[in-house]
Enzyme design. Structure first.
Site, short mmCIF file in Angstrom:
data_model
loop_
_atom_site.label_atom_id
_atom_site.label_comp_id
_atom_site.label_asym_id
_atom_site.label_seq_id
_atom_site.Cartn_x
_atom_site.Cartn_y
_atom_site.Cartn_z
N SER A 143 24.21 -37.35 -15.49
CA SER A 143 24.24 -38.70 -14.93
C SER A 143 23.04 -39.50 -15.42
O SER A 143 22.79 -39.56 -16.62
CB SER A 143 24.28 -38.58 -13.40
OG SER A 143 24.60 -39.80 -12.81
N ASP A 308 35.71 -37.37 -13.26
CA ASP A 308 34.57 -38.27 -13.03
C ASP A 308 35.02 -39.72 -13.22
O ASP A 308 35.41 -40.11 -14.32
CB ASP A 308 33.47 -37.92 -14.05
CG ASP A 308 32.21 -38.75 -13.89
OD1 ASP A 308 32.19 -39.68 -13.07
OD2 ASP A 308 31.23 -38.45 -14.60
N HIS A 341 32.34 -36.85 -10.39
CA HIS A 341 31.10 -37.08 -11.12
C HIS A 341 30.10 -35.94 -10.90
O HIS A 341 29.39 -35.52 -11.81
CB HIS A 341 30.48 -38.41 -10.70
CG HIS A 341 29.18 -38.69 -11.34
ND1 HIS A 341 29.03 -38.83 -12.70
CD2 HIS A 341 27.93 -38.84 -10.82
CE1 HIS A 341 27.77 -39.06 -12.98
NE2 HIS A 341 27.07 -39.06 -11.86
#
Lengths: 362, 197
Positions: A143, A308, A341
């Site tokens: 991320s 995600d 995610h």
């Protein structure tokens, strides 16, 4: 495994991309394993938005966010590698940020310089210099941590041998920014926010922070995962967190949000979401991703997850395709991931093999 | 991949070029070409464990479906693309071939010949062929667009493609008098180096 946690003072000026500067700063850092004599076995692990330096091992009943990946014989084998994990500047787990004091001894609160991912990389570069690490064997993160890894490979190509970009993107999308702005607005509109000076009033905008996190949390999960875990199950009456909770998912978000608000700082939340929003690696390269990646010499691994929806697989593919076009050595692995995610945080055999094989290949 | 098969493909690969291997498996061909020809190789592979093996060998790989993957490849540029026994697994082999020649100057295609005598024999006996180079039964095979040597050469002709080199190989990946004489009957594999006219 040798584990050390240190607050490291960097006694030099950090010129931020915004034009503001920090006269020295502190970085809360975890170290796992041992730096070898050649100092060529160092791995920098970059945490995501709300993570911390605590990546591995159990401490105060908390398990590190990548514990299954870091340790002896694990994905990043600490018998071989020396892992450095830094709490990002602007965060609230011990590194300099809104909670720390400026040179006049006043708390920064909402006046901490607005950072960008590139500033984090600069701060970590200063840390690497201090540790005598001239080249990371690997810089890896998921991320926002993946964005840092990418920025490292672009900013200091000679200092990165391999780079792992997990569940990330070359820039945040309009949708990412929109969701972040709603989260910020919810915090700002808490009557205890006091324009970010809440600590001076002995207050905390915990209600706003909780609601912001609840929204954020939804974006980290996938619809399928939520349906599987919670579906339309109703919450038991005796374990309800709030009166008007009906469904398990509501109770879960209430619980998670509340817990988060106890340990996170609202000004950091606003600052870090802004860091994310500002990230666009091609900015300054005529918006050409290929040109931005031109300097990279590191071998690149990009991993994306089909579940995600925060940084969808097309974001990962885009990095890989631009790298190949720029004649870089880049691989792309696409996994379903059961956790949306957040999948980059969870152990999975194919995922861990991909990372391990990438790190250990000659 | 069989080593004599690798040697055959290697002959058509110049030094230091950029190679795209579509359906690269565990990356052993690209690794071989990296060692012998110093190529800058990139593979596409759908199977995650094979793609992970590429990572272990330090062969850059994109884990994706070839049909889907090449749609995103339009601005890439390779010297030679290789489709070793993968063209018959594609949804639209004819379109794929054209797309590949948009991003690569040349393409090496190898394919199992469905008109090999052993296939003909199986069909004559009323069974779907299960042969040395088509070992998987019909219900499990990934081969959805099998063709014969004649068919493929006809397709190249229809698409206005130039066959620069071709080889007809028997089951031991060797040319023989028979494979040269009646390729569509005696060759188990056709190997082609093609380009746009």
């Amino acid at each position: 495994m040798i584990v050390e946690t240190k607050k490291i003072l960097i006694d030099s000026k950090l010129e931020c991309a915004s034009g503001e500067a920090l006269e020295g700063f502190e970085l809360m850092t975890d170290f796992y394993g041992q730096l070898n004599d050649k100092k060529d076995n160092a791995v920098l692990v970059c945490h995501a938005f709300s993570g911390s330096h605590h990546a591995a091992g159990k401490r105060d009943n908390n398990i590190g966010w990548w514990d299954e990946f870091i340790g002896p014989d694990k994905t990043i084998d600490t018998n071989r590698f020396f892992v450095v994990s830094v709490n990002n500047l602007g965060s609230c787990f011990g590194s300099s940020g809104p909670l720390s004091k400026d040179k006049n001894g006043e708390r920064f609160n909402n006046n901490f310089p607005q950072l960008e991912v590139i500033d984090w990389v600069e701060s970590q570069k200063m840390l690497a210099d201090k540790l005598g690490i001239k080249k990371w064997h690997l810089v890896v993160g998921g991320s926002l941590g993946g964005m840092q890894s990418l920025q490292w490979a672009v900013s200091y190509p000679k200092m990165v041998k391999k780079v792992g970009i997990l569940a990330a993107a070359a820039k945040t999308s309009s949708q990412n920014i929109a969701l972040n702005e709603v989260e910020r607005e919810v915090i700002r509109k808490d009557s205890d926010f006091h324009d970010g000076k809440y600590l001076e009033f002995n207050k905390s905008p915990a209600k706003g922070l909780k609601a912001a996190r609840m929204l954020g949390h939804i974006t980290y999960l996938s619809a399928k995962n939520m349906d599987q875990r919670f579906g339309r199950k109703l919450q038991n009456t005796d374990s309800k967190i709030a009166e008007d909770v009906d469904f398990e998912i509501e109770n879960y978000l209430q619980y998670k949000g509340g817990k988060f608000a106890e340990s996170f700082d609202a000004n950091s939340y606003i600052l870090l979401t802004k860091v994310m929003d500002k990230f666009d690696i091609a900015h300054g390269y005529d918006d050409s991703l290929e040109s931005a990646l031109e300097n990279i010499t590191a071998e690149v691994l990009v991993v994306s997850f089909t579940s995600d929806w925060m940084f969808p697989t097309r974001n990962g593919k885009e990095i890989c395709l631009a790298s190949i076009k720029a004649n870089k050595k880049c691989s792309y692995i696409e996994l379903e991931g059961e956790h949306g995610h957040d999948s980059f945080l969870y152990p999975n055999e194919d995922y861990q093999n991909a990372i391990k094989n990438f790190i250990e290949s000659k | 991949m069989k080593s004599n098969f690798k040697r055959i493909i290697e002959k058509w690969i110049p030094q230091n070029i950029k190679v795209l291997d579509l359906g690269c498996g565990d990356g052993d061909l690209l690794e071989h070409l990296k060692d012998s020809k110093n190529v800058n190789g990139f593979g596409i592979e759908i199977d995650i464990s094979k793609a992970n093996e590429c990572l272990r060998r330090n062969i850059p790989v994109m884990q994706c479906d070839i049909d889907e993957g090449i749609k995103d490849f339009d601005d890439l540029d390779f010297d030679i693309a290789i489709m070793a026994n993968s063209i018959q697994c594609l949804k639209n082999p004819n379109l794929a071939l054209q797309n590949i020649l948009n991003i690569s100057n040349k393409c090496i295609v190898t394919l199992p010949n469905f008109a090999h005598w052993s296939c003909r024999l199986d069909l004559f006996l009323g069974k779907m062929p299960v042969t040395k180079n088509l070992p998987v039964p019909w219900y499990e095979t990934k081969n959805i667009h099998l063709c014969t040597i004649k068919d493929f050469e006809e397709l190249c002709n229809n698409l206005d493609l130039h066959v620069i080199e071709k080889l007809y190989l028997n089951n031991n990946f060797k040319e023989s008098t028979l494979t040269k004489l009646l390729p569509n009957l005696f060759a188990a594999e056709g190997v082609y180096l093609i380009e746009r006219k």
